[in-house]
Write an enzyme that holds these catalytic residues in place. Sequence first.
Site, short mmCIF file in Angstrom:
data_model
loop_
_atom_site.label_atom_id
_atom_site.label_comp_id
_atom_site.label_asym_id
_atom_site.label_seq_id
_atom_site.Cartn_x
_atom_site.Cartn_y
_atom_site.Cartn_z
N ARG A 184 0.82 -1.21 0.00
CA ARG A 184 0.00 0.00 0.00
C ARG A 184 0.86 1.26 0.00
O ARG A 184 0.49 2.27 -0.62
CB ARG A 184 -0.95 -0.04 1.20
CG ARG A 184 -2.08 -1.06 1.01
CD ARG A 184 -2.69 -1.49 2.34
NE ARG A 184 -3.86 -2.35 2.13
CZ ARG A 184 -3.80 -3.64 1.84
NH1 ARG A 184 -2.62 -4.23 1.70
NH2 ARG A 184 -4.90 -4.35 1.68
N ASP A 195 -4.24 -15.15 7.62
CA ASP A 195 -2.94 -15.61 7.13
C ASP A 195 -2.20 -16.46 8.16
O ASP A 195 -1.21 -17.12 7.82
CB ASP A 195 -2.06 -14.41 6.75
CG ASP A 195 -2.49 -13.80 5.43
OD1 ASP A 195 -3.15 -14.50 4.62
OD2 ASP A 195 -2.17 -12.62 5.20
#
Length: 424
Positions: free
Chosen positions: A11, A300
């Site tokens: 990002r 995750d």
Amino acid sequence: GVPGDKSISHRALLLGAMAHGTTAIHGLLQGEDCRTTMAALRALGVEVAESPDGTLCVHGRGPEAWREPESVLDAGNSGTTLRLLAGVLAGRPFCSLLTGDGSLRRRPMRRIVDPLRAMGATVLGRAQGGFPPLAIGGGRLGGIAWRSPVASAQVKSAILLAGLQAAGETSVTEPLLSRDHTERMLSAFGLVPRRDGTTVTVPGGRRLTAAALTVPGDLSSAAFFLVAAAAGGPGELCVRDVGVNPTRTGLLDVLERMGAEVRRERGRVVGGEPVADLVVRGRGLRGVRVGAELIPRLIDEVPALAVAAALADGETVISGAAELRVKEVDRLSAVAEELGRMGAAIAATEDGLCIRGRAPLRGAAVSSRGDHRMAMSLAVAALFADGETVVRDVACADISFPGFARVLAETAPACGIREETAGV
């Protein structure tokens, strides 16, 4: 410490490229996935320069300065690169072609294709846009209010990045709150999104201003060491400078419920992200139930959590994690099959895992199947197995953690674990 956070690194690169001015990024993850994003931005005409001291500078001139790529943009193994970049490119008035490796080309894309089409972009792909490669003809977007059927930070971010270039406001509503790194980082670039429950809204047409960013350590990378310490001997392990964004800390909550001692020290805020040193002391772990409400906060970390569950007393049941079937591999089946080869009593269910702990682990030949989180989870399991374990294709760990095998071997003694059992 552990490498920089992968989600935040992606990002930082993308928003730096959309902003005006030079964004200096410290601590960027130098793994393969983030280098893929850097290469794509360069192919779009964005100048990305690396300094000798490790600082990375993105010289942004706004998305309007991006140029049509001369060739196909290859996202490699990175779903974040492909999905978030697709969101930005939906707002650009030229043709872009996006693809990835064999694993990424099997991952579902309708979840971003449908909203981008609803905003006015032309998006073509295999199976009516269901899978990459994707062809995107962008520009002239209109804002939408999108209700996402899945809690996915990649989906949310793709829509918001398109919405920054759209007429009017764009909002995304999720069934549960997913990672909020995009929203936090937009604030650092001068645009504060509006949040109402699980709905986030951004205005279109606002100019982003370059920022100086420091990327915290990746909690998903720290997870493997935290699990090893929690399940190991009486030693204490400290992992410094880790991002502890509350949308990411589900694993810490579960390890505490399992009986581990987890402390946060030197808590602080860096670039809008909470950061702390994580200290874990091993104790006898016990099985727990992990439901759908927690999954977005530890999606995750489920492979690593499965290893902890295999070493705990009693049964652990993980549910609401069907999203793991469409990751780099079907992680539910892969975790069950590979840990099963080592003797774990583990079975995949439709949307999760059922693990009966304390079945003795034995050395075996296992495979990461090219999935970086599988590779690291199996290496941790190998530390607790009798006999030698050979983890095939462990090099894929470089996607998110360059040098992982070396760091794990150095760390194992501190966790009270014999480190000589894992082969790579």
